[in-house]
Design a protein around this motif. Sequence first.
Motif, mmCIF file in Angstrom:
data_model
loop_
_atom_site.group_PDB
_atom_site.id
_atom_site.type_symbol
_atom_site.label_atom_id
_atom_site.label_comp_id
_atom_site.label_asym_id
_atom_site.label_seq_id
_atom_site.Cartn_x
_atom_site.Cartn_y
_atom_site.Cartn_z
ATOM 1 N N ARG A 181 -12.160 -34.151 34.204
ATOM 2 C CA ARG A 181 -12.190 -32.709 34.885
ATOM 3 C C ARG A 181 -13.569 -32.134 34.599
ATOM 4 N N VAL A 234 -3.425 -36.908 29.632
ATOM 5 C CA VAL A 234 -3.350 -37.817 28.247
ATOM 6 C C VAL A 234 -2.316 -38.710 28.136
ATOM 7 N N PHE A 253 -4.749 -42.947 22.447
ATOM 8 C CA PHE A 253 -4.765 -41.568 22.574
ATOM 9 C C PHE A 253 -6.054 -40.780 22.612
ATOM 10 N N VAL A 254 -6.885 -41.309 21.693
ATOM 11 C CA VAL A 254 -8.272 -40.643 21.454
ATOM 12 C C VAL A 254 -8.801 -40.937 22.869
ATOM 13 N N LEU A 305 -12.749 -46.483 26.460
ATOM 14 C CA LEU A 305 -13.271 -45.445 27.119
ATOM 15 C C LEU A 305 -14.337 -45.908 28.283
ATOM 16 N N ASP A 361 -9.707 -37.783 29.803
ATOM 17 C CA ASP A 361 -9.289 -36.588 30.508
ATOM 18 C C ASP A 361 -10.257 -35.147 30.432
ATOM 19 N N VAL A 362 -10.979 -34.923 29.663
ATOM 20 C CA VAL A 362 -11.834 -34.029 29.727
ATOM 21 C C VAL A 362 -13.083 -34.506 30.406
ATOM 22 N N VAL A 363 -13.452 -35.545 30.217
ATOM 23 C CA VAL A 363 -14.512 -35.993 31.136
ATOM 24 C C VAL A 363 -14.112 -35.961 32.806
ATOM 25 N N ALA A 393 -7.617 -38.797 25.665
ATOM 26 C CA ALA A 393 -7.842 -37.272 25.426
ATOM 27 C C ALA A 393 -9.287 -37.112 26.105
ATOM 28 N N VAL A 394 -10.131 -37.864 25.706
ATOM 29 C CA VAL A 394 -11.708 -37.819 25.779
ATOM 30 C C VAL A 394 -11.987 -38.041 27.490
ATOM 31 N N VAL A 447 -13.398 -44.226 31.824
ATOM 32 C CA VAL A 447 -14.291 -43.264 32.263
ATOM 33 C C VAL A 447 -15.132 -43.720 33.384
ATOM 34 N N LEU A 448 -15.534 -44.939 33.544
ATOM 35 C CA LEU A 448 -16.139 -45.887 34.524
ATOM 36 C C LEU A 448 -15.429 -46.430 35.535
#
Lengths: 216, 187
Positions: free
Chosen positions: B172, B110, B161-162, B41, B168-170, B165-166, B45-46
């Motif tokens: 957007r 994803v 995968f998890v 993550l 990808d939401v972040v 998925a996370v 994310v970063l």
Amino acid sequence: MTLALYVPGTGVVHRLPAAAKLLALAVLAVALFALPSLAAAGAALAGVVAVGLLLARLPVAVLTRQARAVVWWLVALLAVHALTTDLRTGAHVALRLLTLVLAAAVVTATTRVSEMVRVVEAVCAPLRLVGVRPARVGLAVAMALRFIPVLVERADRIRAAQAARGGSPRGVRALRTTVAPLLVQVLQMAHDVSEALDARGADDDPSPRRRAQEAP
Amino acid sequence: MKTRDLAYVALFAAIIAVLGTLPAIPVGPVPITAQTLGVMLAGAVLGGRRGSLAVLLFLVLVAVGLPLLAGGRGGLGPFAGPTAGYLLSWPVAAFVIGRLTERTWDRYNVLVGTLVNVVGGIVVIYAVGVPVLKAVVGLPWGEAFWTGAALFVPGDLFKAFVAAAVADVVRRSYPVIERPRRAAGTR
């Protein structure tokens, strides 16, 4: 999970410099792995408990709380070793782990976080040569330590909110309805914290070169 | 580094620490933990730079004696034990995932994210972790591969995968990675 484990006191252990305690912890960790004997691990455990309870005068609860956090881990280690190698090795590995966890608990209970941060800053001082500012590292450490209990609290709050609306989603759906929103929420929080810090002068950079670079 | 980036780095170091409180499954010398999910993550994310710094910061907190690794381990002990290679590979993994995520930012989804996380979070970690495990525990290659890699593939695929998925939401709803410069004019 509480990391604010500091227990105020004035004993010898409390007054020792944080650097000395961290060094002792590191030496103990290496020694425990270098001495592969059950007796040595047992003696180290007794020593750590003696230092914590008698010398530092910590409440027994400080140590039992840490021990309780790893108790299932210890049982599992024993079981796995009993099945794959032998019980003696299992006992040794478990004893070593318990000793280290308790020693770390004694250090954290007798050392303020601010002192710990100062040690990290001092260790980072040579990195100044490659452009790392030790004070910024210290700030990052302090923020991380503060964020840990906040994260736990936010997660609990989302869980409670969902329970109040009738059960929580499970599986892949939970990723979209729980985990991702939580992450967005805490990212926003981190952003707010950084703005608050900047407003209080955290972005002060003494180097004139950087000032010039960032000037509009 | 801006204070905002510093706060993000600290946040993900804290996230990896909190994931360590989820129950770990001890299977031989290397446990299955949720902490590699945090490593993935951080990169996804970063991005590469901040992601690897977040993992590095987490490892510093562990090294100074905080019991933040799964199972309440901490101090310098874990860096001398059988899992040392895995720990040291984490910043590299986060960096690789972060860089690949930055590269694929415009078409991230994803599936792409899962592939990126597999490359950084599985290939890199095993490539460093398994040889170190073999050296520390003295296992033959076959067994080192079995207890140090093969056992973890299903769990790690799921984590990849998890994390995707996370992320990808972040991406957007609250993108932290900046859009690549060359694509800036397309919108």
